[in-house]
Enzyme design. Structure first.
Site, mmCIF file in Angstrom:
data_model
loop_
_atom_site.group_PDB
_atom_site.id
_atom_site.type_symbol
_atom_site.label_atom_id
_atom_site.label_comp_id
_atom_site.label_asym_id
_atom_site.label_seq_id
_atom_site.Cartn_x
_atom_site.Cartn_y
_atom_site.Cartn_z
ATOM 1 C CE1 TYR A 662 -2.388 -8.440 -11.774
ATOM 2 C CE2 TYR A 662 -4.311 -9.640 -10.990
ATOM 3 C CZ TYR A 662 -3.182 -9.581 -11.770
ATOM 4 O OH TYR A 662 -2.822 -10.655 -12.537
ATOM 5 C CB THR A 667 0.571 -1.315 -7.991
ATOM 6 O OG1 THR A 667 1.080 -0.005 -8.171
ATOM 7 C CG2 THR A 667 1.166 -1.912 -6.727
ATOM 8 C CB ILE A 668 1.703 -6.776 -9.767
ATOM 9 C CG1 ILE A 668 1.247 -6.259 -11.137
ATOM 10 C CG2 ILE A 668 1.310 -8.232 -9.611
ATOM 11 C CD1 ILE A 668 1.850 -7.001 -12.304
ATOM 12 C CE LYS A 682 1.627 -1.374 -2.739
ATOM 13 N NZ LYS A 682 1.134 -0.128 -2.119
ATOM 14 C CB CYS A 728 -3.479 -10.128 5.391
ATOM 15 S SG CYS A 728 -2.613 -8.811 6.255
ATOM 16 C CG ASN A 731 -10.669 -7.868 1.493
ATOM 17 O OD1 ASN A 731 -11.756 -8.423 1.622
ATOM 18 N ND2 ASN A 731 -10.209 -7.497 0.314
ATOM 19 C CG ASP A 774 -9.835 4.543 -0.136
ATOM 20 O OD1 ASP A 774 -11.065 4.595 -0.294
ATOM 21 O OD2 ASP A 774 -9.082 3.894 -0.884
ATOM 22 C CG ASP A 801 -5.338 1.711 -0.088
ATOM 23 O OD1 ASP A 801 -4.490 2.557 -0.393
ATOM 24 O OD2 ASP A 801 -6.287 1.414 -0.821
#
Length: 1072
Positions: A662, A667-668, A682, A728, A731, A774, A801
């Site tokens: 999410y 946004t999913i 996305k 991917c 993370n 970020d 991101d």
């Protein structure tokens, strides 16, 4: 349609009134029913137990066969709360703290030890299947800032070793850790084992237990022990403050009343916390108040063939049994202050009304139990002239943390996997489970999985573990067969606890079972009718909604969706901004999935979480409609096909209903297939097409790099924009904090190489004048190269991101005002972002600190976050600026600690040097990304060896008598680099070989460099025994010297970088 809606309205009203009747019936049945806690056979036993309570005015009494128990109102309405906590810590000591200021008042038993203490006879034989906590295998090694003349003695574990821990609650809950099984909780506490002893367990070993209890009466105003039963050793009280504060509303020094308390997921506490006090309790500040507290020592000695192989000692602090009844009433905090123990030896005082942290009290060790001190109404009538030892005026009540667990920490309450933090302080080896100590869920995971081989460092097992519960103790531990304590064994010290005490009288006998009462029959009839009508209503709603959705299927280029957006607009017409969410049920297509973004936005195994700015709804404003129309014209609409398996096909893209992550505000991220390639998709609302397009533009500019997430394409329907990017595995945060879930991936990763990839990706962004803004572990994605031909590196790090990224204008070194202030995520933001106020008097945006100094905000913000990520990765989840609550405060103060790198040897020394520069408070003092990439941390052994030989060659030409200024700089601070005499650190065979050819000065850095150079050039001429000591060229040879002298390479590097950077032989080491 109107008739259907009318029927629906009628059914809803009917169900509503049915539920009211149902609740009334249930309440009536509950109030008229009785509970048979004691039967006739236990009548005498129950009475004997109740006789333990003091015969006071408010004590329970029996009238007409019914046990009359006081209600909470009667017990506590006129009670007064003493202005202090009593805290028992895991090191065995007792402390008192002021409830208002958090100041320590006194401490007792500072040499005690309530955790699991281990003692062992050094002359006894120890079975290989057992492990003495004080007798681990030990090796000498030099780590971090411990130099050659001060080696660090480190303990190691093997697969055969088992380590024991105890949780200081409920009689001492036992845990066992083994490398093969992980952490296991045993079903029997130390208290259970003592009560069951003597008993034979574990390969016929004999367990013999005993306990010793001492009762203390303490003056809580100063900590003095006024009486002790039985009398014995007198303990000294350490006084910090002699008088309690009297100003109730004073704000403690350093307390942050604006700090919002958050649960482990990072979200603010639920605003529906209803567990508030019903009465106003007076906080007493009287000078004298006395309490009873019991200290019970449990001893277990394990024998094997008449030899003592292990002694276990556990000490527990408890109120007296007279206070059991009052504890059962203690279900909420009297003054709305809840003290929560943290793994970092701090005590957080939380206001249960405002959900804010009011105080943060540092302790010497974690708090095991926190007691409130309450003076009951009948105790106020005691004659003060009587002996205090005989008449304690107050009672100790454990703070009711369990009451607040589900409301304040819902994720912990619902989590199927329990986590436990283990550590040790001195000889106390303790555990803290998140259900008893919720804040330990913020602790870093144990790093023992980072190590391969038969032995691992003992300190690597300390941290957070996922609990591997087992119904039988020792069931899976190697060499320790299962056992059961026989059920017929009952110790004379065992007690029966009273049932839960409510506000109603409890009859001793139950003549009328609940199931036979007429009201019970009515209750079940009404329940049946209510459930039936609820089912009818449910299917009616489905019919109405399906009739409303059906016409949409005929529209061209649309997907059949039952979206809440249109209904929400009709209900809240005129609102310009709101949040949008989609619904999803098990039988509907994936477009109905509800977006529930978490604080970290990365709660799945295969994720791709990208932040999108706040969602705005379509407005009825004509200007907004015109804008929407122009945005949609940027990309032609694609043909959308709804497939029977629930997936959606948009041109050559197929999107499956499997949600893999999410993003922010609706946004999913779904799993999909694009041209026979698995991808992440996305789905972004069309209202944000323009903002999403800016992110796509940045991706297109930067994704031509192996360490930037790859962008494939974008597709558009009438409602959504689909962004197709690389899929991917996980993370960086998942990998570091959940290594067990990614065990195969974790074992294949070289962490230093992974950090180089991340820095390499950042260098690509900076070369394009992009500032990410970020960077954090959640935005570093990891992909596995399954084909060995793709890359030598099996795992690739990808930066993702770009929702907050900003492209700098030509020659601009800082960021625009409109995008700078809110950039970044908690814990990863640089001090200039946290503390600065932007000056608009310059085209280059400047940051003015609280002291009035001007700083630039630029690529250095990424370098700061990257330094924190480096430390986080190498230390298994630690942060250089401390725990979650103190992190940003320490960033603003520039307070950091890199001590956890010491255990990494020479790698830790190099990493500490680089990270310290990267997280410098002043942006101008941080290195560029090119300097980061050229740091010796990322050099291979061949490059390190070449550099040291080049340094040796360069300094050999310097004048030695008298020494040249450059040579003096080399020898400066030599003791911290090579110690008093470097020859004492080398193997004896190597030292003997050195003496055959020439003399060396053991105090000179130049001489150890000469040894390294000469032995490298004459390596083949060395004896076989010396070559075995030094290892193969270049890795083993270089590793031998840099591990013996971890500061040597760094010392030479800084000298060359500062003084000799222009000389040609060193440029290849300094230029990127």
């Amino acid at each position: 349609m109107k008739s259907l809606k009318g029927r629906l309205l009628f059914l809803r009203k009917f169900v509503f009134f049915s539920l009211l009747i149902l609740l009334f019936a249930h309440g009536a049945s509950s109030s008229s029913s009785s509970f048979n806690y004691f039967d006739k056979r236990t009548n005498g036993k129950a009475n004997n137990e109740l006789a333990l309570f003091s015969p006071t005015a408010d004590s329970p009494s029996s009238v007409d066969g019914v046990l009359e128990l006081p209600s909470a109102e009667n017990v506590f309405a006129e009670s007064s709360l003493y202005n202090a906590f009593i805290v028992a810590t895991v090191d065995g000591s007792l402390h008192s703290y002021d409830r208002i200021t958090g100041q320590e008042l006194w401490s007792l038993f500072t040499n005690a030890n309530p955790g699991l203490s281990y003692t062992k006879d050094e002359n006894s034989l120890l079975s290989s299947k057992f492990l003495s906590q004080s007798n681990f295998k030990s090796y000498n090694s030099t780590h971090g800032e411990f130099y050659s003349d001060s080696t660090l003695n480190i303990s190691y574990l093997s697969d055969d070793d088992t380590v024991w821990f105890v949780e200081p609650i409920d009689g001492g809950i036992l845990y066992a850790f083994n490398l093969q099984t992980g952490l296991v909780r045993l079903p029997h506490s130390i208290k259970d084992l003592v009560h069951a002893s003597p008993i034979r367990l574990l390969n016929n070993n004999v367990f013999v237990g005993s306990k010793n209890t001492t009762l203390f009466t303490i003056d809580v105003s100063n900590g003095d022990i006024v009486s002790q039963y039985p009398s014995g050793h007198r303990y000294e009280t350490h006084h910090s403050v002699h008088n309690l504060g009297t100003k109730r509303d004073s704000v403690p020094s350093g307390a942050d009343s604006d700090l919002s308390f958050k649960d482990p997921s990072g979200k603010k506490l639920s605003e529906s916390l209803d567990l508030l006090d019903d009465f106003n309790y007076q906080v007493t500040v009287s000078n004298k108040s006395f309490v009873d507290i019991a200290r019970t020592e449990y001893f277990i000695t394990i024998y094997s063939d008449s030899n003592v192989i292990l002694d276990l000692v556990y000490i527990d602090w408890t109120p007296t049994k007279n206070e059991i009844m009052y504890e059962s009433f203690h279900s909420s905090s009297f003054d709305s202050k809840l003290a929560l123990s943290s793994y970092d030896s701090s005590l957080h005082i939380v206001d249960t009304h405002s959900k804010f942290i009011k105080q943060n009290i540092p302790l010497m060790s974690p708090a095991a139990t926190v007691f409130d001190i309450v003076t009951l109404p009948h105790n106020k009538k005691i004659d003060k002239s009587q002996t205090p030892a005989k008449f304690p005026t107050s009672v100790l009540l454990r703070q009711p943390i369990d009451t607040y667990l589900e409301t304040m920490f819902p994720q912990i309450a619902r989590n199927k996997t329990e986590h436990v933090y283990i550590n040790h302080i001195g000889n106390a080896w303790f555990a803290m489970s998140e259900r008893h100590y919720p804040l330990v869920s913020l602790a870093p995971e144990a790093s023992f999985l980072y190590y391969n081989g038969f032995y691992i460092p003992l300190n690597s097992i300390f941290g957070l573990h996922s609990l591997m519960a087992t119904p039988k103790p020792f069931f899976a531990l190697p060499g320790l067969p299962g056992y059961d304590i026989p059920s017929y064994v009952e110790s004379e010290g065992s007690t029966k606890t009273l049932p839960s005490i409510g506000k109603k009288p409890i009859p001793l006998l139950d003549p009328n079972p609940i199931s036979s009462t007429p009201i019970s029959i009515t209750f079940w009839v009404i329940m049946f009718l209510s459930v039936s009508f609820t089912i009818v209503t449910f299917f009616s709603i489905l019919r109405i909604r399906s009739s409303e959705v059906r016409p949409l299927k005929s529209q061209k280029n649309t997907v059949s969706i039952n979206n809440k957006i249109d209904t929400s607009k009709r209900r809240r017409k005129g609102k310009r901004r709101k949040r949008v969410s989609d619904e999803h049920s098990a039988s509907s297509n994936f477009n109905e999935i509800e977006s529930q973004a978490s604080f970290e936005q990365n709660q799945t195994l295969d994720i791709l979480s990208e932040n999108i700015v706040e969602i705005q709804d379509k407005s009825t404003d004509p200007l907004q409609k015109s804008l929407d129309s122009s945005l949609k014209s940027h990309l032609p609409e694609a043909t959308v096909i709804q497939n029977t398996d629930g997936s959606v096909t948009v041109n050559s893209l197929t999107v499956y209903p499997e949600v893999i992550g999410y993003g922010s505000h609706g946004t999913i991220v779904y799993r999909g297939v694009y041209e026979d390639r698995e991808v992440a998709v996305k789905r972004v609302l069309m209202e944000f097409y323009d903002l999403a397009s800016r992110e796509i533009t940045l991706l297109q500019q930067s994704d031509n790099h192996p360490n930037i997430v790859r962008y494939y394409c974008k597709q558009k329907s009438d409602q959504f924009l689909y962004i197709v990017i690389e899929l991917c595995k996980c993370n960086l945060s998942d990998l570091i904090e959940k290594p067990i879930a990614y065990d195969d991936l974790f074992k294949s990763i070289d962490l230093v190489s992974l950090l180089y990839q991340i820095a390499f990706g950042v260098s690509h962004l900076h070369s394009l004048d992009l500032v990410h803004r970020d960077l954090k572990p959640q935005n570093i994605l990891l992909v596995v190269n399954n084909s060995p031909n793709l890359s030598k590196t099996r795992v690739r790090a990808l930066i993702s991101d770009f929702g907050l990224s900003k492209k700098l204008d030509f020659n601009q070194s800082s960021l625009r005002n409109t995008t700078f202030e809110a950039a970044g995520s908690y814990g990863w933001r640089s001090p200039e972002i946290l503390s600065g106020s932007l000056s608009q008097q310059s085209k280059e945006i400047q940051v003015k600190t609280r002291e009035g100094r001007i700083r630039q905000a630029s690529h250095a913000t990424d370098i700061f976050a990257l330094g924190c990520i480096f430390y986080y990765t190498l230390t298994g989840g630690m942060h250089p600026f401390g725990s979650h609550y103190d992190c940003e405060g320490n960033i603003l103060k520039g307070n950091y600690c890199l001590v956890h790198l010491q255990s990494l040897g020479e790698c830790g020394v190099l990493a500490a040097d680089l990270i310290e520069d990267m997280i410098a408070f002043e942006p101008s003092k941080r290195p560029t990304i090119e300097v980061v990439l050229n740091h010796p941390l990322f050099w291979d052994y061949a490059k390190k060896l070449d550099f040291l030989i080049d340094v040796s060659d360069r300094f050999e030409v310097e004048e030695r008598d008298p020494p040249s200024p450059l040579l003096q700089m080399l020898e400066n601070n030599s003791k911290s680099v090579i110690g008093e005499n470097w020859t004492t650190c080398l193997h004896s065979s190597l030292v003997d070989n050195l003496g055959k050819y020439r003399k060396y000065d053991g105090s000179k850095i130049l001489d150890i460099l000469r040894v390294l150079r000469n032995k490298r050039h004459h390596y083949q001429d060395l004896p076989e025994s010396v070559r075995r000591v030094l290892g193969d060229l270049p890795d083993g040879f270089t590793s031998y010297f840099v591990e013996k002298f971890p500061m040597l390479l760094l010392h030479c590097y800084h000298l060359v970088k500062d003084v000799l950077y222009e000389e040609s032989q060193f440029k290849r080491y300094l230029e990127y």
